[in-house]
Design a protein around this motif. Sequence first.
Motif, PDB file in Angstrom:
ATOM      1  N   ASP A  34       0.802  -1.144  -0.020  1.00 27.73           N
ATOM      2  CA  ASP A  34       0.005   0.068   0.000  1.00 27.73           C
ATOM      3  C   ASP A  34       0.995   1.419  -0.077  1.00 27.73           C
ATOM      4  O   ASP A  34       1.749   1.505   0.897  1.00 27.73           O
ATOM      5  CB  ASP A  34      -0.958  -0.062   1.337  1.00 27.73           C
ATOM      6  CG  ASP A  34      -1.876   1.034   1.329  1.00 27.73           C
ATOM      7  OD1 ASP A  34      -1.717   1.974   0.418  1.00 27.73           O
ATOM      8  OD2 ASP A  34      -2.686   1.043   2.089  1.00 27.73           O
ATOM      9  N   PRO A  35       0.996   1.902  -1.033  1.00 30.45           N
ATOM     10  CA  PRO A  35       1.617   3.129  -1.346  1.00 30.45           C
ATOM     11  C   PRO A  35       1.331   4.314  -0.060  1.00 30.45           C
ATOM     12  O   PRO A  35       2.311   5.271   0.157  1.00 30.45           O
ATOM     13  CB  PRO A  35       1.753   3.503  -2.633  1.00 30.45           C
ATOM     14  CG  PRO A  35       0.382   3.097  -3.163  1.00 30.45           C
ATOM     15  CD  PRO A  35       0.251   1.749  -2.278  1.00 30.45           C
ATOM     16  N   ALA A  36       0.226   4.322   0.566  1.00 34.74           N
ATOM     17  CA  ALA A  36      -0.113   5.066   1.332  1.00 34.74           C
ATOM     18  C   ALA A  36       0.488   5.062   2.701  1.00 34.74           C
ATOM     19  O   ALA A  36       0.484   5.768   3.765  1.00 34.74           O
ATOM     20  CB  ALA A  36      -1.682   5.330   1.650  1.00 34.74           C
ATOM     21  N   ALA A  41       6.428   2.968   9.104  1.00 34.54           N
ATOM     22  CA  ALA A  41       4.981   2.244   9.788  1.00 34.54           C
ATOM     23  C   ALA A  41       5.079   0.597   9.487  1.00 34.54           C
ATOM     24  O   ALA A  41       4.659  -0.278  10.675  1.00 34.54           O
ATOM     25  CB  ALA A  41       3.880   2.773   9.286  1.00 34.54           C
ATOM     26  N   VAL A  42       5.412   0.356   8.387  1.00 41.62           N
ATOM     27  CA  VAL A  42       5.490  -1.286   8.006  1.00 41.62           C
ATOM     28  C   VAL A  42       6.505  -1.780   8.842  1.00 41.62           C
ATOM     29  O   VAL A  42       6.260  -2.805   9.559  1.00 41.62           O
ATOM     30  CB  VAL A  42       5.923  -1.564   6.652  1.00 41.62           C
ATOM     31  CG1 VAL A  42       6.253  -2.927   6.079  1.00 41.62           C
ATOM     32  CG2 VAL A  42       4.667  -0.773   5.568  1.00 41.62           C
ATOM     33  N   GLY A 127       5.238  -3.551  -4.984  1.00 36.63           N
ATOM     34  CA  GLY A 127       5.338  -3.253  -3.578  1.00 36.63           C
ATOM     35  C   GLY A 127       6.417  -4.213  -3.203  1.00 36.63           C
ATOM     36  O   GLY A 127       7.343  -4.626  -4.098  1.00 36.63           O
ATOM     37  N   TRP A 128       7.053  -4.415  -1.686  1.00 37.17           N
ATOM     38  CA  TRP A 128       8.084  -5.213  -1.510  1.00 37.17           C
ATOM     39  C   TRP A 128       7.709  -6.118  -0.272  1.00 37.17           C
ATOM     40  O   TRP A 128       6.650  -5.827   0.441  1.00 37.17           O
ATOM     41  CB  TRP A 128       9.146  -4.107  -1.225  1.00 37.17           C
ATOM     42  CG  TRP A 128       9.107  -3.336  -0.144  1.00 37.17           C
ATOM     43  CD1 TRP A 128       8.579  -2.046  -0.040  1.00 37.17           C
ATOM     44  CD2 TRP A 128       9.317  -3.666   1.238  1.00 37.17           C
ATOM     45  NE1 TRP A 128       8.531  -1.486   0.987  1.00 37.17           N
ATOM     46  CE2 TRP A 128       8.898  -2.202   1.896  1.00 37.17           C
ATOM     47  CE3 TRP A 128       9.538  -4.541   2.211  1.00 37.17           C
ATOM     48  CZ2 TRP A 128       9.013  -2.246   3.331  1.00 37.17           C
ATOM     49  CZ3 TRP A 128       9.691  -4.488   3.397  1.00 37.17           C
ATOM     50  CH2 TRP A 128       9.450  -3.317   4.286  1.00 37.17           C
ATOM     51  N   THR A 139       3.508  -9.557   8.632  1.00 42.73           N
ATOM     52  CA  THR A 139       2.751  -8.311   8.835  1.00 42.73           C
ATOM     53  C   THR A 139       2.662  -7.682   7.374  1.00 42.73           C
ATOM     54  O   THR A 139       3.517  -7.612   6.820  1.00 42.73           O
ATOM     55  CB  THR A 139       3.888  -7.396   9.715  1.00 42.73           C
ATOM     56  OG1 THR A 139       4.196  -7.888  11.002  1.00 42.73           O
ATOM     57  CG2 THR A 139       2.994  -5.985  10.045  1.00 42.73           C
ATOM     58  N   SER A 140       1.559  -7.128   7.157  1.00 38.57           N
ATOM     59  CA  SER A 140       1.238  -6.595   5.774  1.00 38.57           C
ATOM     60  C   SER A 140       0.829  -5.149   6.018  1.00 38.57           C
ATOM     61  O   SER A 140       0.199  -4.756   6.785  1.00 38.57           O
ATOM     62  CB  SER A 140       0.411  -7.247   5.135  1.00 38.57           C
ATOM     63  OG  SER A 140      -0.959  -7.757   5.694  1.00 38.57           O
TER      64      SER A 140
END
Length: 141
Positions: A34-36, A41-42, A127-128, A139-140
């Motif tokens: 999610d680019p937002a 945070a990830v 994404g990565w 975790t996603s």
Amino acid sequence: MSWLRRLRDLAGKRETAGLTPDTPGLRIVARAFDPAVADSAVLGAASGWTADAPAVLTHHLSLPAGRLAEAAAILAQDGYELREQQPDGDRVLAHAVRVQVLDALHCAQERARMAGLAQRLGGDALGWDARQPGDSPTTSA
């Protein structure tokens, strides 16, 4: 080869000794699609991630089939290996992988770099994810 690149290569080898993208038992410890959601945070929410240990960083790309060799050559300059996954219409889903110690700044820089590369080649950076050894929860974002 410049002295700076040799120094960076030596530092990278020290940080990643023993871990390869094909090491058995790797588990996804963080993922960002999610680019937002900021990479900080990830990683902050990644309960299975070991911050000071190397991880296999995998960028998921969708690229035109005719541009894979060009992408692979560009990515190899920074230690990435481009691995073709499967065809997707006129594109190919591919993974750009390398081993490194993760931090939010470098994840964000690499995410932006992959987006720019994919765009220049007519593709998309999806994404990565990051994998480390052990039984780590996923975790996603």
